[in-house]
Each structure stands twice: as structure tokens, then as C-alpha cells.
Design an enzyme around this catalytic site. Structure first.
Site, short mmCIF file in Angstrom:
data_model
loop_
_atom_site.label_atom_id
_atom_site.label_comp_id
_atom_site.label_asym_id
_atom_site.label_seq_id
_atom_site.Cartn_x
_atom_site.Cartn_y
_atom_site.Cartn_z
N GLY A 72 0.79 -1.22 0.00
CA GLY A 72 0.00 0.00 0.00
C GLY A 72 0.82 1.26 0.00
O GLY A 72 0.47 2.25 -0.66
N THR A 73 1.93 1.28 0.73
CA THR A 73 2.77 2.47 0.80
C THR A 73 3.32 2.83 -0.57
O THR A 73 3.25 3.99 -1.00
CB THR A 73 3.91 2.28 1.80
OG1 THR A 73 3.37 2.21 3.13
CG2 THR A 73 4.91 3.43 1.73
N ASN A 152 -8.02 3.76 8.67
CA ASN A 152 -7.40 2.60 9.30
C ASN A 152 -7.47 2.61 10.83
O ASN A 152 -7.27 1.58 11.46
CB ASN A 152 -5.94 2.48 8.86
CG ASN A 152 -5.15 3.74 9.17
OD1 ASN A 152 -5.55 4.85 8.80
ND2 ASN A 152 -4.00 3.59 9.81
N SER A 202 -3.84 -3.58 -0.96
CA SER A 202 -2.72 -4.32 -0.36
C SER A 202 -3.14 -5.76 -0.06
O SER A 202 -4.30 -6.02 0.27
CB SER A 202 -2.25 -3.63 0.91
OG SER A 202 -1.15 -4.30 1.49
N HIS A 204 -1.74 -8.01 2.38
CA HIS A 204 -1.71 -8.58 3.73
C HIS A 204 -2.88 -8.13 4.60
O HIS A 204 -3.03 -8.59 5.73
CB HIS A 204 -0.37 -8.30 4.42
CG HIS A 204 -0.19 -6.88 4.86
ND1 HIS A 204 -0.23 -6.50 6.18
CD2 HIS A 204 0.07 -5.75 4.17
CE1 HIS A 204 -0.01 -5.21 6.28
NE2 HIS A 204 0.17 -4.73 5.07
N THR A 240 12.33 -7.21 -10.40
CA THR A 240 11.83 -8.56 -10.65
C THR A 240 10.58 -8.82 -9.82
O THR A 240 10.57 -8.61 -8.61
CB THR A 240 12.90 -9.61 -10.30
OG1 THR A 240 14.07 -9.36 -11.08
CG2 THR A 240 12.40 -11.01 -10.58
N CYS A 327 1.52 1.43 11.31
CA CYS A 327 2.61 2.09 10.60
C CYS A 327 3.23 3.21 11.42
O CYS A 327 4.30 3.71 11.09
CB CYS A 327 2.11 2.64 9.27
SG CYS A 327 1.54 1.35 8.15
#
Length: 387
Positions: A72-73, A152, A202, A204, A240, A327
Site C-alpha cells: 500500500g505504501t 485505518n 494491499s 496482507h 523482478t 505504521c
């Protein structure tokens, strides 16, 4: 109490067993670099295409509009900075709210230093932006608006469609970015029909692996990459690709959306039960999350104690919660989200976030209430307060 009660699902979720197994299989059997031209590379590339299609299907988007990131960041940074860098003539004015995630807020602070005119829209006591305030500042020079779909810390939901309509009326050339990290997988969000141009999600947060995210970029919207290198992801995100992580993300999305409606109803019942018990047993407690908030997040303040002290006492009973955004949990600053909502300092200091998932149960809630009954009188006395 020996069994674990995990109520910090807004920070991260436990991956599905099927996701873990799938990632293991991919790591073991499809380890080729997706950029390689041989069979192993082509196999890995096909898996990424499948995961991209899984996400696109849930968003009713084209696969070309889905770009994988590290989370997300990165998605938020790419949406805001990437768009403005690619469109320097779009305007010098950008708008966000006072309760955004740090990965948006810090970008806006830097952009202000770089010369952009920034407006931070206030929120009401429910954590919802004041549309009248937005109407006062949006103008013909506005290039970008960025608002978190679901907060959040409190679960407050922003009126994204109304914001989009206002944008279309005043400055239709401005793009709208939505940070949907907390909402994705819990609510159905179709960016095209909502008027969203850029949207961050995101893995997770939906029982997928950490270190994987994605961004929806509407067709025709130009974005400049923030990472330069080999030109992966249509030259917008070099590096990658994390094939096992991307595959896990796709499967997690497919699984969680398969039961999204049932999950919402079930978690709503958990929240209703929890809030009722809080009010019944803790008369001085304050529910900071509004009734109309996303039911997965419940922010509660208990008077005469410090939230961090309560968190660790709950941890000793194998109950895991949060004091706010994971965060920024290592910072000593007060929650700027609750402050913007007008919550008094004493309640900000004692705020705890309980965040639910469909894997939680009524017994989890009841055990947590019993634990709070044991803990709060003890730590309140230690801090000189009264129950």
C-alpha cells in the site's frame, strides 16, 4: 487463557492456509524470472497474468489497469507522486484530508516543500470529511485529490462518489486517488463507476502475504514511475516481480470476495455484540468509531489509563490489539486522526483499536470483555484513576 485471540487485523491478517500452500508450490515449481524468454520464465509470467486477472475481476477493471507493487505504501506514493511528475501542467494545487495514512500524508508534506499548494480538508466528529470545506478550496488549478476510502484507525468511510461528483463539476481534469487498503476485500469497490482514477490496495490486509500490493490506474491516466530499472510492469514499476507473493495476493482476493457479503454480515454482528458489551460493562468508555463505520474496525477509549499499558496487559492474556495505526505505532505522537475528529487528549491517550476478521468469534469477544474487566481496575488504580 491459552488460545490466541487476534484482534489486530487492520495491522495485518493471518494468511489463508491455501494461500501459504499455493505460494510454497509456486516458489518450489515456478521459480523462473518472469522476464526470461525460456519456458520457466513464461510459466512464471502466466501465473502473474492469472493473478492480475483475479484482481481485475473483483474491481471490474481491465487487466491493463492493474499494476503490482510492494504494498500500500508504494502504491500510494506512486499514485500521488507518479501522477504529478507525469503531468506537471495539470495544476499546482493538491487536496487531501487531515486523517490520511502516513504514506499519503508524508508525500503531501514533501510536495508542499516542493512548491505545491496543499489543502488539508477537516473532518467532522465521525471522521468524515466536510464537503463544504472541500467545495471552498477546489478550483481550476486542482490537479489531484487523494482521500482514504476507509480510515485505518476508526473505520470511518469517506463519500468518495460525492467527492468525485464535486470534482467533475468544478475541475473535471483533476484526478481522484483513493487509498482503499482497508476497504478492499471488505466492501465492493468498482473504481470506474465510483469515478476513481487511481486506487491503492494491499495483500496482507485480506489474508494474503506481506510485501505485495497493487494500484489501479484508469486507462488514459499517465503516471511516471518512482522506481527505475528494467522496465517491468509496463515500465511503471521496475524490479523482478515477486511471483509467489503476487500469486498469493490473487488467490487471497478470490477467496475473500467469494464470501464478502456473508463476511460483512457476520463481522457486523460481532461488532454489534462487542459494542453492546463495552457499553454494558464500561460506562465511562467512549466508542470513537461511528456507527456507520466499517464494522471491521472498532476504536474505543477507556478513561484513566494509558492505551499502551492496556495493550500489554491484554497481550499477557494472549489477546492482541493495537493502539492505532501499525505504521506509526512506534512513535509517541498522539493520534492525529482522533485529534482531527475532536477527541480530547485524555481519550486519545487511552484509545485502543480492536480490528476484526471473519475468523473471530463471539467467544473471542466475550473473552476479551472478561479480560478487560480484570485488567482495567488494576491499571486504573496504578495510574491514580477510578474505574
Amino acid at each position: 487463557m491459552s488460545s490466541e485471540i487476534y484482534l489486530d487485523n487492520s495491522a495485518t491478517t493471518k494468511p489463508y492456509d491455501e494461500v501459504i500452500q499455493y505460494m510454497y508450490d509456486v516458489s518450489k515449481n515456478f521459480y523462473g524470472n518472469p522476464s526470461s524468454l525460456h519456458t520457466k520464465g513464461i510459466e512464471a509470467e502466466k501465473l502473474i497474468k492469472h493473478a492480475r486477472a483475479q484482481l481485475a475481476a473483483e474491481l471490474k477493471a481491465d487487466t491493463k489497469e492493474i499494476l503490482f507493487t510492494s504494498g500500500g505504501t508504494e502504491s500510494n506514493n506512486l499514485a500521488v507522486s507518479g501522477y504529478l511528475k507525469a503531468n506537471p501542467r495539470a495544476g499546482n494545487h493538491i487536496i487531501t484530508s487531515k486523517i490520511e495514512h502516513p504514506s499519503v500524508m508524508e508525500v503531501f508534506k514533501q510536495l508542499a516543500k516542493d512548491g505545491y499548494r496543499v489543502d488539508y480538508i477537516p473532518v467532522d466528529s465521525y471522521g468524515v470529511i466536510e464537503l463544504d470545506a472541500l467545495k471552498e478550496v477546489i478550483d481550476s488549478e486542482t490537479a489531484l485529490l487523494s482521500f482514504m476510502h476507509t480510515n485505518n484507525e476508526t473505520g470511518s468511510i469517506q463519500p468518495i462518489e460525492e467527492i468525485s461528483k464535486l470534482r467533475n463539476t468544478v475541475c473535471p481534469s483533476a484526478v481522484l486517488h483513493a487509498d482503499a487498503v482497508q476497504a478492499f476485500g471488505k466492501m465492493r469497490i468498482f473504481p470506474a463507476s465510483y469515478g476513481i482514477d487511481l486506487m491503492s490496495i494491499s495483500s496482507h490486509k485480506i489474508h494474503g502475504p506481506k510485501g505485495v500490493g497493487a494500484i489501479y490506474i484508469k486507462k488514459g491516466v499517465k503516471v511516471r514511475p518512482v522506481l527505475l530499472g528494467g522496465g517491468q510492469e509496463t515500465s511503471l514499476r521496475s524490479g523482478t516481480e515477486n511471483v509467489p507473493g503476487i500469486c498469493g495476493f490473487g488467490l487471497a482476493a478470490e477467496k475473500i470476495f467469494a464470501g464478502i457479503d456473508e463476511n460483512y454480515v457476520y463481522v457486523s454482528s460481532l461488532k454489534e455484540h462487542f459494542v453492546r458489551k463495552i457499553k454494558e460493562y464500561f460506562s465511562e468508555a467512549v466508542i470513537n468509531s461511528p456507527e456507520q463505520a466499517l464494522p471491521y474496525i472498532i476504536n474505543v477509549s477507556f478513561s484513566n489509563l494509558k492505551s499502551e499499558v492496556l495493550l500489554h496487559h491484554l497481550e499477557q492474556k494472549n489477546i492482541f490489539v493495537s493502539t492505532g495505526s501499525a505504521c506509526s505505532s512506534h512513535k509517541s505522537n498522539h493520534s492525529y486522526v482522533l485529534k482531527a475528529m475532536g477527541v480530547s487528549t485524555k481519550y486519545i491517550d487511552s484509545a485502543i483499536r480492536f480490528s476484526l476478521s471473519p475468523s473471530n468469534s463471539i467467544s473471542d469477544i466475550d473473552e476479551t470483555i472478561r479480560a478487560l474487566e480484570e485488567i482495567i481496575p488494576v491499571i486504573s488504580i496504578k495510574h491514580g484513576g477510578k474505574k
